[in-house]
Write a protein that holds these residues in place. Structure first.
Motif, PDB file in Angstrom:
ATOM      1  N   ARG A  40       3.286   7.895   1.630  1.00  0.00           N
ATOM      2  CA  ARG A  40       3.383   6.662   2.030  1.00  0.00           C
ATOM      3  C   ARG A  40       2.724   6.706   3.643  1.00  0.00           C
ATOM      4  NH1 ARG A  40       8.969   4.618   3.678  1.00  0.00           N
ATOM      5  NH2 ARG A  40       8.552   5.908   5.657  1.00  0.00           N
ATOM      6  N   THR A  41       3.091   7.800   4.524  1.00  0.00           N
ATOM      7  CA  THR A  41       2.540   7.958   5.714  1.00  0.00           C
ATOM      8  C   THR A  41       0.921   8.365   5.541  1.00  0.00           C
ATOM      9  OG1 THR A  41       4.540   8.728   6.499  1.00  0.00           O
ATOM     10  CG2 THR A  41       2.653   9.398   7.939  1.00  0.00           C
ATOM     11  N   ARG A  42       0.539   8.920   4.840  1.00  0.00           N
ATOM     12  CA  ARG A  42      -0.841   9.153   4.457  1.00  0.00           C
ATOM     13  C   ARG A  42      -1.668   7.949   4.242  1.00  0.00           C
ATOM     14  NH1 ARG A  42      -1.277  14.438   0.943  1.00  0.00           N
ATOM     15  NH2 ARG A  42      -0.077  16.098   2.333  1.00  0.00           N
ATOM     16  N   CYS A  43      -1.012   7.000   3.634  1.00  0.00           N
ATOM     17  CA  CYS A  43      -1.787   5.709   3.010  1.00  0.00           C
ATOM     18  C   CYS A  43      -1.797   4.937   4.388  1.00  0.00           C
ATOM     19  CB  CYS A  43      -0.845   4.978   1.670  1.00  0.00           C
ATOM     20  SG  CYS A  43      -1.385   3.467   1.546  1.00  0.00           S
ATOM     21  N   TYR A  44      -0.753   4.900   5.135  1.00  0.00           N
ATOM     22  CA  TYR A  44      -0.605   4.086   6.319  1.00  0.00           C
ATOM     23  C   TYR A  44      -1.764   4.648   7.243  1.00  0.00           C
ATOM     24  CZ  TYR A  44       0.866   2.311  10.780  1.00  0.00           C
ATOM     25  OH  TYR A  44       0.904   1.450  11.924  1.00  0.00           O
ATOM     26  N   ASP A  45      -1.997   5.760   7.422  1.00  0.00           N
ATOM     27  CA  ASP A  45      -2.876   6.537   8.401  1.00  0.00           C
ATOM     28  C   ASP A  45      -4.425   6.062   7.896  1.00  0.00           C
ATOM     29  OD1 ASP A  45      -0.924   7.465  10.090  1.00  0.00           O
ATOM     30  OD2 ASP A  45      -1.191   9.720   9.141  1.00  0.00           O
ATOM     31  N   HIS A  46      -4.496   6.076   6.424  1.00  0.00           N
ATOM     32  CA  HIS A  46      -5.572   5.730   5.829  1.00  0.00           C
ATOM     33  C   HIS A  46      -5.739   4.146   6.188  1.00  0.00           C
ATOM     34  CE1 HIS A  46      -9.289   6.082   3.307  1.00  0.00           C
ATOM     35  NE2 HIS A  46      -8.881   5.248   2.565  1.00  0.00           N
ATOM     36  N   TRP A  47      -4.968   3.453   6.289  1.00  0.00           N
ATOM     37  CA  TRP A  47      -5.190   2.001   6.613  1.00  0.00           C
ATOM     38  C   TRP A  47      -5.460   1.823   8.081  1.00  0.00           C
ATOM     39  CZ3 TRP A  47      -0.381  -1.623   7.429  1.00  0.00           C
ATOM     40  CH2 TRP A  47      -0.824  -2.878   7.847  1.00  0.00           C
ATOM     41  N   HIS A  78      -2.555  -4.218   1.655  1.00  0.00           N
ATOM     42  CA  HIS A  78      -2.030  -4.505   0.511  1.00  0.00           C
ATOM     43  C   HIS A  78      -1.201  -3.343  -0.276  1.00  0.00           C
ATOM     44  CE1 HIS A  78      -0.595  -6.767  -3.006  1.00  0.00           C
ATOM     45  NE2 HIS A  78      -1.263  -5.849  -3.771  1.00  0.00           N
ATOM     46  N   SER A  79      -2.348  -2.231  -0.686  1.00  0.00           N
ATOM     47  CA  SER A  79      -1.833  -1.036  -1.081  1.00  0.00           C
ATOM     48  C   SER A  79      -0.577  -0.159  -0.425  1.00  0.00           C
ATOM     49  CB  SER A  79      -2.993  -0.005  -1.051  1.00  0.00           C
ATOM     50  OG  SER A  79      -4.164  -0.551  -1.954  1.00  0.00           O
ATOM     51  N   HIS A  80      -0.809  -0.269   0.882  1.00  0.00           N
ATOM     52  CA  HIS A  80       0.400   0.286   1.756  1.00  0.00           C
ATOM     53  C   HIS A  80       1.524  -0.588   1.458  1.00  0.00           C
ATOM     54  CE1 HIS A  80       2.709   0.716   5.283  1.00  0.00           C
ATOM     55  NE2 HIS A  80       2.532   1.987   5.191  1.00  0.00           N
ATOM     56  N   GLY A  81       1.675  -1.768   1.529  1.00  0.00           N
ATOM     57  CA  GLY A  81       2.822  -2.615   1.347  1.00  0.00           C
ATOM     58  C   GLY A  81       3.519  -2.280   0.042  1.00  0.00           C
ATOM     59  N   VAL A  82       2.519  -2.244  -1.067  1.00  0.00           N
ATOM     60  CA  VAL A  82       3.139  -2.062  -2.355  1.00  0.00           C
ATOM     61  C   VAL A  82       3.734  -0.889  -2.476  1.00  0.00           C
ATOM     62  CG1 VAL A  82       2.535  -1.740  -4.970  1.00  0.00           C
ATOM     63  CG2 VAL A  82       1.586  -3.600  -3.346  1.00  0.00           C
ATOM     64  N   LEU A  83       2.699   0.213  -1.920  1.00  0.00           N
ATOM     65  CA  LEU A  83       3.573   1.687  -2.093  1.00  0.00           C
ATOM     66  C   LEU A  83       4.704   1.712  -1.091  1.00  0.00           C
ATOM     67  CD1 LEU A  83       3.068   4.766  -2.625  1.00  0.00           C
ATOM     68  CD2 LEU A  83       1.486   4.925  -0.680  1.00  0.00           C
ATOM     69  N   LYS A  84       4.875   1.069   0.092  1.00  0.00           N
ATOM     70  CA  LYS A  84       6.011   1.074   0.902  1.00  0.00           C
ATOM     71  C   LYS A  84       7.229   0.748   0.061  1.00  0.00           C
ATOM     72  CE  LYS A  84       7.546  -0.455   5.258  1.00  0.00           C
ATOM     73  NZ  LYS A  84       7.250  -1.378   6.470  1.00  0.00           N
TER      74      LYS A  84
END
Length: 97
Positions: free
Chosen positions: A36-43, A54-60
């Protein structure tokens, strides 16, 4: 063929009955939170990207639900494996945006 079928059923029953220890549960949640953190950093690298947001929100949401569910409801290996699959697929989707 019949022996293979019966063996498969036995493994299925044993796997379904297997449970994660508290240590293993923490490890899985930590792993999912890292994704989740990696996705956030990517965002954050592409903050204007609505698809990443949106992807980060769903993953979270999925990480929160999965960690909560196997702490409060079921810590069966089978249930955790389904959550793990869902989290990994969502992370890959985030990474590919």
């Amino acid at each position: 063929e019949e022996l293979g079928y019966k063996t498969g059923q036995k493994v299925e029953r044993e796997t379904f009955m297997s449970r994660l220890t508290v240590h293993q549960q923490r490890h899985m949640c930590d792993l999912w939170k890292e994704l989740r953190t990696r996705c956030y950093d990517h965002w954050m690298d592409e903050v204007e990207n609505d698809k990443l947001m949106h992807s980060h929100g769903v993953l979270k949401e999925v990480v929160s639900r999965c960690c909560r569910d196997f702490r409060e409801k079921s810590n069966h290996v089978k249930d955790v494996a389904m959550c793990h699959h869902e989290v990994v697929m969502l992370y890959r989707h985030c990474k590919d945006q």
